[in-house]
Design a protein around this motif. Structure first.
Motif, PDB file in Angstrom:
ATOM      1  N   GLU A  71       0.829  -1.206   0.000  1.00 14.84           N
ATOM      2  CA  GLU A  71       0.000   0.000   0.000  1.00 14.84           C
ATOM      3  C   GLU A  71       0.862   1.253   0.000  1.00 14.84           C
ATOM      4  OE1 GLU A  71      -2.498  -0.351   3.373  1.00 14.84           O
ATOM      5  OE2 GLU A  71      -3.858  -1.818   2.465  1.00 14.84           O
ATOM      6  N   LEU A  72       1.957   1.235   0.759  1.00 20.52           N
ATOM      7  CA  LEU A  72       2.858   2.395   0.783  1.00 20.52           C
ATOM      8  C   LEU A  72       3.500   2.618  -0.582  1.00 20.52           C
ATOM      9  CD1 LEU A  72       4.232   4.613   2.412  1.00 20.52           C
ATOM     10  CD2 LEU A  72       5.981   2.969   3.079  1.00 20.52           C
ATOM     11  N   ILE A  73       3.912   1.527  -1.237  1.00 17.85           N
ATOM     12  CA  ILE A  73       4.496   1.654  -2.575  1.00 17.85           C
ATOM     13  C   ILE A  73       3.473   2.219  -3.551  1.00 17.85           C
ATOM     14  CG2 ILE A  73       5.410   0.330  -4.517  1.00 17.85           C
ATOM     15  CD1 ILE A  73       6.727  -1.530  -2.515  1.00 17.85           C
ATOM     16  N   ASP A  74       2.220   1.741  -3.464  1.00 16.97           N
ATOM     17  CA  ASP A  74       1.165   2.257  -4.350  1.00 16.97           C
ATOM     18  C   ASP A  74       0.932   3.743  -4.112  1.00 16.97           C
ATOM     19  OD1 ASP A  74       0.891  -0.268  -5.394  1.00 16.97           O
ATOM     20  OD2 ASP A  74      -0.801  -0.812  -4.093  1.00 16.97           O
ATOM     21  N   ARG A  75       0.960   4.163  -2.839  1.00 14.92           N
ATOM     22  CA  ARG A  75       0.760   5.582  -2.540  1.00 14.92           C
ATOM     23  C   ARG A  75       1.897   6.425  -3.091  1.00 14.92           C
ATOM     24  NH1 ARG A  75      -0.208   6.195   3.720  1.00 14.92           N
ATOM     25  NH2 ARG A  75      -0.070   8.378   3.065  1.00 14.92           N
ATOM     26  N   VAL A  76       3.128   5.941  -2.943  1.00 16.05           N
ATOM     27  CA  VAL A  76       4.274   6.679  -3.472  1.00 16.05           C
ATOM     28  C   VAL A  76       4.181   6.799  -4.992  1.00 16.05           C
ATOM     29  CG1 VAL A  76       6.769   6.611  -3.783  1.00 16.05           C
ATOM     30  CG2 VAL A  76       5.785   6.090  -1.550  1.00 16.05           C
ATOM     31  N   GLN A  77       3.842   5.700  -5.650  1.00 13.57           N
ATOM     32  CA  GLN A  77       3.724   5.736  -7.106  1.00 13.57           C
ATOM     33  C   GLN A  77       2.599   6.661  -7.550  1.00 13.57           C
ATOM     34  OE1 GLN A  77       3.296   1.615  -8.199  1.00 13.57           O
ATOM     35  NE2 GLN A  77       5.500   1.190  -8.022  1.00 13.57           N
ATOM     36  N   ALA A  78       1.463   6.635  -6.811  1.00 15.97           N
ATOM     37  CA  ALA A  78       0.344   7.515  -7.160  1.00 15.97           C
ATOM     38  C   ALA A  78       0.737   8.986  -6.987  1.00 15.97           C
ATOM     39  CB  ALA A  78      -0.868   7.183  -6.294  1.00 15.97           C
ATOM     40  N   GLN A  79       1.435   9.300  -5.890  1.00 13.49           N
ATOM     41  CA  GLN A  79       1.862  10.677  -5.685  1.00 13.49           C
ATOM     42  C   GLN A  79       2.885  11.110  -6.734  1.00 13.49           C
ATOM     43  OE1 GLN A  79       0.603  12.881  -3.617  1.00 13.49           O
ATOM     44  NE2 GLN A  79      -0.834  11.396  -2.791  1.00 13.49           N
ATOM     45  N   THR A  80       3.740  10.168  -7.139  1.00 13.06           N
ATOM     46  CA  THR A  80       4.712  10.494  -8.184  1.00 13.06           C
ATOM     47  C   THR A  80       4.006  10.812  -9.498  1.00 13.06           C
ATOM     48  OG1 THR A  80       6.338   9.042  -7.129  1.00 13.06           O
ATOM     49  CG2 THR A  80       6.733   9.652  -9.427  1.00 13.06           C
ATOM     50  N   ARG A  81       3.009  10.010  -9.838  1.00 14.82           N
ATOM     51  CA  ARG A  81       2.245  10.305 -11.060  1.00 14.82           C
ATOM     52  C   ARG A  81       1.521  11.638 -10.943  1.00 14.82           C
ATOM     53  NH1 ARG A  81       1.159   4.677 -10.606  1.00 14.82           N
ATOM     54  NH2 ARG A  81      -0.803   5.137  -9.528  1.00 14.82           N
ATOM     55  N   SER A  82       1.002  11.933  -9.741  1.00 15.69           N
ATOM     56  CA  SER A  82       0.304  13.210  -9.557  1.00 15.69           C
ATOM     57  C   SER A  82       1.259  14.380  -9.719  1.00 15.69           C
ATOM     58  CB  SER A  82      -0.340  13.237  -8.159  1.00 15.69           C
ATOM     59  OG  SER A  82      -0.946  14.483  -7.912  1.00 15.69           O
ATOM     60  N   VAL A  83       2.473  14.241  -9.158  1.00 12.32           N
ATOM     61  CA  VAL A  83       3.465  15.306  -9.308  1.00 12.32           C
ATOM     62  C   VAL A  83       3.832  15.497 -10.775  1.00 12.32           C
ATOM     63  CG1 VAL A  83       5.855  15.940  -8.804  1.00 12.32           C
ATOM     64  CG2 VAL A  83       4.387  15.062  -6.987  1.00 12.32           C
ATOM     65  N   GLY A  84       3.976  14.391 -11.509  1.00 15.28           N
ATOM     66  CA  GLY A  84       4.285  14.501 -12.937  1.00 15.28           C
ATOM     67  C   GLY A  84       3.190  15.221 -13.699  1.00 15.28           C
ATOM     68  N   GLU A  85       1.940  14.909 -13.390  1.00 22.15           N
ATOM     69  CA  GLU A  85       0.828  15.590 -14.059  1.00 22.15           C
ATOM     70  C   GLU A  85       0.800  17.079 -13.714  1.00 22.15           C
ATOM     71  OE1 GLU A  85      -2.615  13.501 -12.878  1.00 22.15           O
ATOM     72  OE2 GLU A  85      -2.160  11.664 -14.030  1.00 22.15           O
ATOM     73  N   LEU A  86       1.071  17.408 -12.453  1.00 20.74           N
ATOM     74  CA  LEU A  86       1.096  18.815 -12.062  1.00 20.74           C
ATOM     75  C   LEU A  86       2.236  19.549 -12.752  1.00 20.74           C
ATOM     76  CD1 LEU A  86       0.346  18.526  -8.231  1.00 20.74           C
ATOM     77  CD2 LEU A  86      -1.194  19.345 -10.030  1.00 20.74           C
ATOM     78  N   GLU A  87       3.369  18.903 -12.922  1.00 16.34           N
ATOM     79  CA  GLU A  87       4.483  19.551 -13.620  1.00 16.34           C
ATOM     80  C   GLU A  87       4.134  19.808 -15.075  1.00 16.34           C
ATOM     81  OE1 GLU A  87       7.797  17.016 -13.024  1.00 16.34           O
ATOM     82  OE2 GLU A  87       8.292  17.833 -11.038  1.00 16.34           O
ATOM     83  N   ARG A  88       3.464  18.862 -15.701  1.00 14.85           N
ATOM     84  CA  ARG A  88       3.040  19.090 -17.091  1.00 14.85           C
ATOM     85  C   ARG A  88       2.022  20.221 -17.173  1.00 14.85           C
ATOM     86  NH1 ARG A  88       3.656  13.423 -17.106  1.00 14.85           N
ATOM     87  NH2 ARG A  88       1.501  13.099 -16.447  1.00 14.85           N
ATOM     88  N   THR A  89       1.128  20.303 -16.183  1.00 14.55           N
ATOM     89  CA  THR A  89       0.161  21.403 -16.163  1.00 14.55           C
ATOM     90  C   THR A  89       0.869  22.744 -15.991  1.00 14.55           C
ATOM     91  OG1 THR A  89      -1.520  19.941 -15.203  1.00 14.55           O
ATOM     92  CG2 THR A  89      -1.870  22.314 -14.993  1.00 14.55           C
ATOM     93  N   VAL A  90       1.863  22.773 -15.096  1.00 19.33           N
ATOM     94  CA  VAL A  90       2.627  24.010 -14.890  1.00 19.33           C
ATOM     95  C   VAL A  90       3.346  24.412 -16.162  1.00 19.33           C
ATOM     96  CG1 VAL A  90       4.620  24.976 -13.674  1.00 19.33           C
ATOM     97  CG2 VAL A  90       2.899  23.687 -12.406  1.00 19.33           C
ATOM     98  N   GLU A  91       3.935  23.453 -16.863  1.00 22.17           N
ATOM     99  CA  GLU A  91       4.633  23.762 -18.108  1.00 22.17           C
ATOM    100  C   GLU A  91       3.669  24.319 -19.157  1.00 22.17           C
ATOM    101  OE1 GLU A  91       7.837  24.189 -20.616  1.00 22.17           O
ATOM    102  OE2 GLU A  91       7.784  23.701 -18.470  1.00 22.17           O
ATOM    103  N   SER A  92       2.468  23.722 -19.240  1.00 26.80           N
ATOM    104  CA  SER A  92       1.477  24.226 -20.197  1.00 26.80           C
ATOM    105  C   SER A  92       1.046  25.643 -19.837  1.00 26.80           C
ATOM    106  CB  SER A  92       0.268  23.284 -20.220  1.00 26.80           C
ATOM    107  OG  SER A  92      -0.733  23.782 -21.073  1.00 26.80           O
ATOM    108  N   LEU A  93       0.789  25.889 -18.557  1.00 24.18           N
ATOM    109  CA  LEU A  93       0.389  27.231 -18.134  1.00 24.18           C
ATOM    110  C   LEU A  93       1.518  28.230 -18.338  1.00 24.18           C
ATOM    111  CD1 LEU A  93      -1.560  26.377 -14.853  1.00 24.18           C
ATOM    112  CD2 LEU A  93      -2.518  27.068 -17.059  1.00 24.18           C
TER     113      LEU A  93
END
Length: 309
Positions: free
Chosen positions: A91-113
């Motif tokens: 469960e901890l590994i899944d949470r880390v991976q989910a947060q990593t994907r979320s950070v990646g999506e936020l970085e792409r959003t920041v780059e687009s903005l």
């Protein structure tokens, strides 16, 4: 009646033993076991080490039963807890991976903005001197850059992290075959001094506010963990930039790390490299000034008048 003459001592003592001065050591060697210990050992050998009384035998049996029960319960609890721990780890590994994907999506959003904001700024400043604003953005790292430059790869010594057998072993912070934060600091500063116009590490753009630090054995660039190999891109006059860096003090420092400690490095001149914009720019003291009708600054004019009065 005749009498025997008295026996008189000749006054000579009997000859001393050669080991007389070592009497204590001789006594220890001849009587190495104390009499009490010898008697206890004899009684134990006669009794066979088994309690004779019924009460002692019952106590021994009870102790063995309790020991076996404790061992059995511990093994059962360990077996029961193992799946729970494995599940929590997954469960901890899944949470880390989910947060990593979320950070990646936020970085792409920041780059687009950021690209959208840059385009709006370009259109808004089309009637003004946009060259100055573009230059400021390039120097501040607010915009992506592309041009000739160099690629410098810095990696840990071969075998580092595989049991502590690196060239600098593992006896301390400065005695391992790993690339440290201070090594990257010297590399980046050397590139700036050699004429680099923009620098990035593993795709992370560096600015005047960037910090390269260490947290344990991890290297952090602007509080973001980096993993080797460290790919440093620098925009500048490719061939001249590479030569100037290798001849600089920081370039020679990197060469010493390679020769003495096995740090792996490779620098190549590139016809074109692309560096992204800095992920965030925090302005702490600068404030925009409103332009007056004459193109000057109203705030500056007010300050001037106040000082003149």
């Amino acid at each position: 009646m005749s009498q025997q003459p008295p026996v008189r001592s000749s006054g000579l003592a009997p000859p001393a033993r050669p080991d007389a001065s070592m009497s204590l050591l001789t006594n220890v060697m001849e009587h190495s076991l104390d009499d009490g210990y010898a008697e206890a050992a004899a009684r134990r050998s006669e009794g066979g080490g088994v309690p004779r009384t019924l009460r002692a035998r019952l106590g021994l049996a009870l102790g063995l039963v309790l020991t076996g029960a404790v061992v059995t319960v511990g093994a059962a609890e360990t077996r029961i807890a193992a799946p729970v721990l494995a599940k929590e780890r997954e469960e901890l590994i899944d949470r880390v991976q989910a947060q990593t994907r979320s950070v990646g999506e936020l970085e792409r959003t920041v780059e687009s903005l950021r690209e959208d904001v840059h385009e709006r700024q370009r259109r808004a400043l089309s009637s003004y001197d946009s060259g100055a604003s573009n230059l400021a953005g390039l120097l501040a790292g607010a915009t992506a850059v592309e041009g000739p430059g160099v690629t410098l790869v810095v990696d840990d010594a071969k075998g580092t992290g595989e049991g502590g057998d690196g060239p600098r072993e593992s006896s301390g912070f400065s005695d391992t075959g790993r690339v440290r934060d201070r090594d990257l600091q010297r590399v980046v500063n050397g590139l700036w001094e050699s004429g680099a116009e923009a620098v990035s590490i593993n795709g992370h753009r560096l600015t005047a506010l960037s910090a390269i630090r260490a947290a344990g054995d991890a290297v952090l660039v602007d509080n973001r963990p980096m993993v080797p190999p460290y790919t440093v891109l620098a925009v500048g006059d490719g061939g001249n930039l590479a030569s100037a860096f290798q001849d600089s003090a920081d370039g020679q420092y990197l060469q010493l790390l390679k020769e003495d400690f096995g740090i792996r490095t490779r620098i190549t001149a590139e016809e074109r490299v692309r560096l992204p914009a800095a992920p965030s720019l925090i302005v702490r003291t600068a404030e925009p000034q409103a332009a007056g009708a004459d193109g000057g600054s109203r705030t500056g004019a007010a300050d001037t008048e106040k000082d003149a009065s």
